[in-house]
Design a protein around this motif. Structure first.
Motif, short mmCIF file in Angstrom:
data_model
loop_
_atom_site.label_atom_id
_atom_site.label_comp_id
_atom_site.label_asym_id
_atom_site.label_seq_id
_atom_site.Cartn_x
_atom_site.Cartn_y
_atom_site.Cartn_z
N TRP A 188 43.55 38.74 -15.96
CA TRP A 188 42.99 39.81 -16.77
C TRP A 188 43.79 39.89 -18.06
O TRP A 188 44.98 40.23 -18.04
CB TRP A 188 43.07 41.13 -15.99
N ASN A 189 43.16 39.57 -19.20
CA ASN A 189 43.78 39.74 -20.51
C ASN A 189 43.63 41.20 -20.92
O ASN A 189 42.64 41.58 -21.55
CB ASN A 189 43.12 38.82 -21.54
N LEU A 240 47.67 40.01 -16.84
CA LEU A 240 48.02 40.11 -15.43
C LEU A 240 47.25 39.02 -14.70
O LEU A 240 46.04 38.88 -14.88
CB LEU A 240 47.64 41.48 -14.88
N SER A 241 47.96 38.23 -13.90
CA SER A 241 47.29 37.15 -13.18
C SER A 241 47.80 37.10 -11.75
O SER A 241 48.93 37.50 -11.44
CB SER A 241 47.52 35.80 -13.88
N MET A 242 46.95 36.59 -10.87
CA MET A 242 47.31 36.46 -9.46
C MET A 242 46.63 35.22 -8.91
O MET A 242 45.60 34.76 -9.42
CB MET A 242 46.88 37.69 -8.67
N GLU A 267 52.73 39.59 -17.84
CA GLU A 267 53.38 39.09 -19.04
C GLU A 267 52.98 39.93 -20.24
O GLU A 267 51.83 40.35 -20.36
CB GLU A 267 52.97 37.63 -19.29
N HIS A 268 53.95 40.15 -21.14
CA HIS A 268 53.73 40.96 -22.34
C HIS A 268 54.62 40.38 -23.44
O HIS A 268 55.81 40.16 -23.23
CB HIS A 268 54.12 42.41 -22.06
N GLU A 300 57.40 38.36 -12.25
CA GLU A 300 56.62 37.62 -11.27
C GLU A 300 57.18 37.89 -9.88
O GLU A 300 58.40 37.88 -9.68
CB GLU A 300 56.68 36.13 -11.58
N VAL A 301 56.29 38.15 -8.94
CA VAL A 301 56.67 38.28 -7.54
C VAL A 301 55.76 37.38 -6.72
O VAL A 301 54.61 37.13 -7.08
CB VAL A 301 56.55 39.74 -7.05
#
Length: 754
Positions: A529-530, A537-539, A570-571, A589-590
């Motif tokens: 998601w941009n 945010l990515s998964m 990320e930002h 990141e987790v």
């Protein structure tokens, strides 16, 4: 007679008087030639003409002369033309690339690794270069600002002073006279120096700087009906034999000769009543925009030398006031505005991208008032997609509507692009590392801006990667991404002194570390998601398979696998990755890993556990100073003997007394402050080479067990450095020192993968 009727009668008399006086006197045309920064002399000449009450009934120009002529044609006074012109940073006209903080997060990350942005295109099996050294994107923005976004004109005769600009039709290499349309675009067409600025497409014609074919267009003024021409020649002189020292000088000599031949032909058209003004500039050159005030004075001096001839054209104060009032009245009818109500947005899309994608990037909605700043920001957002050589706009008045027309021209030298990497660092003792690499990106593989990105880097660390990325809808808000990579990395694995019983280790204080080689294939499959262009945010899932070697212990091919889910935030809004003054960079990141690893006794070990990694850079700046907060932490709660996701410390600002990646372990923690002072700007127009000095103070360490992490067991380090942001990437020369007597001299140029 009532007061209202009396005023109407006086107005009619004044109007009739103006028309009669205009009919009685000769029509005067001002013809302004091209010559870069020397065109500022035209402003000085305008000042003298206004001082002497000499009317200008039409104005014609080429190149820089077309710019000055255009502003004057809008009804601006000489003083206003001077203020606008001197207020422009002309160097910015040759800086097409958008600022880093305007790029998407994905683009920023690619640029960090492949900083040699050649923009070479690959079309099939051919390499192609851009059509000009600069695409003219920034120059177009400057000219739109200078003309206050004046709407498209059906005829330049409708301006307060009738106007013409002269360009070169590059297909036929003949003069092309622009007499209607966007004033800013007409200026740019006449000013686009061949080979330097990309030509302008105008109604089926490819137009560039008109200097070579008609630098002082007296003939155009005569065609417009001028009775008297005041022409200004600011063309360059021919070089002397001693100055012809290079091939470029020879080419410039030929260009100057062609310009002079054309100018001499125009001079031959001038009659006895016409006036030729030729300013003397001394050593001022066409690129000396910082000396434009001198050019204005040179123009005044040249005009005053011809006072006797010019005075014959002067009007009485009353007649000149009538002329001026008439011009200002027309200016009130035809002038640019700081903001426009936009009824409709029309996209002239000459690319493979969907119109919806361009509209979404622009973020300009109709039925609203838009300022010039908001319009320019929208155009920059489209240009930041890096799919276009030029994105321009103009405002067209169609009946009762204001239509914003956006022209988006896809790069003609793609759709694949090559960029390169060059990096090395040396400590002047035992460590030298280098990387050379290239990236190839095939853009717009679908209508929503998908791309196929590939990387290859050779050197101390090897890296190969291929990646497919695609937005999942036109706005590019949601995306899918898959990649496959191979990395071979050198690491120094940390082992606590109490646990290190094997030979072949290097000792330092309370720990040992072993030189090792990691060779792994890895893959990620993500949905993202941009949230903003600079935030995502990515998964998804990650997997790795490879070997670990510790040659000093005779251990090789320790086969290891790992897989599991991950979540990444990320930002990045930093203005510069290497010397930041504002913005914030955060990544976190987790994940959860399932790891299998061969054991030295021939068996295998399986472990599971969470992993995390966070980093933060936050600058605070004042004037030329910047103070950066640096934080990073990482860890893996798995129990394999040799950590798969080892955390590194070492290198500049990363426990500076140690060599890059000298310390690796299962856990790491680092905090620090870095000071930056911009010592010199070194702005050369087309590029910049700023010089910085500074230092850092850091505290951190690596650990094999999470329970061992403590302030007392961490190390203190610091550095002093001098650096610059170069075309090849960051350049650092510095010295680092760390607790325990560790010292390293750093020389680093460019970017490496880790």
């Amino acid at each position: 007679m009532s007061l209202l009727w009396r005023r109407c009668f006086l107005f009619v008399l004044l109007l009739c008087s103006t028309v009669l006086h205009a009919a009685e006197r000769p029509r005067i045309a001002l013809v302004l030639s091209g010559g870069g920064a020397k065109g500022s002399a035209h402003i000085g000449i305008l000042k003298v003409l206004e001082e002497k009450h000499i009317p200008v009934d039409m104005v014609v120009g080429t190149s820089m002369g077309a710019y000055i002529a255009g502003l004057y044609a809008m009804g601006l006074s000489a003083e206003e033309v001077e203020k606008v012109t001197l207020g422009i940073d002309w160097n910015k006209g040759y800086q097409d690339r958008v600022a880093r903080n305007e790029l998407s997060l994905r683009q920023k990350q690619q640029e960090e690794l492949y900083q040699l942005r050649t923009d070479l295109g690959v079309n099939g099996n051919m390499l192609q270069a851009p059509g000009g050294f600069f695409q003219g994107q920034a120059m177009a923005a400057l000219l739109r600002e200078a003309t206050s976004n004046l709407p498209v004109q059906k005829s330049f005769n409708d301006l307060p002073i009738p106007y013409r600009a002269v360009a070169t039709d590059m297909e036929s290499v003949t003069p092309f006279v622009l007499d209607h349309g966007s004033l800013a675009k007409a200026m740019q067409a006449s000013m686009s120096i061949q080979g330097i600025l990309k030509p302008v497409e105008w109604e089926g014609h490819l137009l560039a700087d008109g200097g070579a074919v008609n630098n002082m267009p007296v003939d155009v003024a005569k065609t417009m009906g001028a009775d008297i021409v005041i022409a200004v020649d600011i063309s360059a002189r021919l070089r002397t034999r001693d100055e012809l020292k290079s091939g470029l000088a020879m080419v410039d000599q030929l260009t100057t000769y062609m310009t002079q031949v054309g100018t001499e032909r125009q001079k031959a058209l001038m009659g006895d009543k016409d006036i030729l003004i030729t300013p003397a500039f001394g050593d001022m050159g066409i690129a000396d925009f910082d000396r434009m005030k001198e050019g204005i004075q040179d123009g005044e001096v040249a005009a005053r030398r011809l006072s006797q001839q010019l005075d014959k054209l002067s009007l009485s104060p009353a007649r000149y006031q009538a002329y001026r009032d008439h011009k200002l009245s027309r200016r009130a009818e035809r002038s640019g505005l700081p903001a426009y109500y936009i009824d409709r947005v029309e996209i002239r899309n000459q690319s493979n991208l969907a119109d919806e994608t361009i509209r979404s990037a622009m973020q300009i909605n109709p039925r609203k008032v838009q300022t010039g700043e908001s319009l320019e920001a929208g155009i920059r957002r489209i240009y930041a997609l890096e799919s276009f050589d030029r994105v321009t706009y103009q405002i067209e008045e169609r009946g009762s509507e204001n239509v914003l027309v956006v022209d988006a021209h896809q790069k003609s030298w793609g759709p694949g692009y090559l960029n390169f990497q060059l990096g090395f660092n040396d400590d002047f003792e035992s460590e030298s590392n280098y990387n050379v690499g290239l990236s190839y990106t095939l853009t717009n593989i679908n209508r929503w801006g998908g791309e196929w990105h590939n990387e290859a880097s050779l050197g101390t660390w090897k890296h190969l990667k291929t990646e497919l990325y695609t937005p999942l809808e036109p706005s590019q808000t949601y995306f899918g991404q898959w990649n496959l990579a191979y990395d071979k990395e050198s690491r120094s694995l940390y082992v606590d002194r109490n646990e290190a019983t094997l030979s072949g280790s290097k000792s330092s204080n309370d720990y040992y570390y072993f030189d090792s080689q990691y060779g792994f294939w890895s893959s990620e499959a993500l949905l993202g998601w941009n949230m903003r262009p600079w935030q995502r945010l990515s998964m998804g899932m990650q997997a790795m398979v490879g070997d670990i070697d510790i040659s000093s212990l005779g251990i090789s091919d320790i086969s290891t696998t790992a897989w599991g889910p991950l979540l990444r935030l990320e930002h990045d809004t930093l203005d510069s990755r290497n010397f930041p003054y504002f913005g914030t960079r955060f990544s976190g990141e987790v994940g959860y890993l399932n790891i299998g690893q061969d054991q030295l006794d021939g068996g295998s070990l399986h472990s599971q556990g969470s992993t995390y990694e966070v980093s933060l850079i936050k600058p605070w700046s004042w004037q030329r100073h910047s103070l950066n907060l640096l934080l990073s932490a990482g860890g893996t709660q798995t129990t394999e003997v040799l950590p798969v996701f080892a955390k590194d410390l070492g290198g500049m600002f990363n426990l500076s007394g140690y060599q890059p990646h000298q310390l690796s372990g299962r856990y790491s923690l680092l905090g620090g402050l870095r000071y930056i002072y911009r010592l010199a700007d070194n702005d050369f127009g087309a590029f910049r080479l700023p010089l910085y000095v500074g230092g850092s103070l850091e505290r951190g360490g690596v650990w094999d067990e999470g329970a061992d992490i403590s302030f007392d067991s961490s190390l203190t380090a610091g550095s002093l450095y001098i650096g610059s942001d170069t075309f090849f990437g960051p350049l650092f020369l510095g010295v680092g020192a760390a607790q325990g007597g560790h010292q390293v001299i750093y020389l680093q140029l460019g970017s490496t993968f880790h």
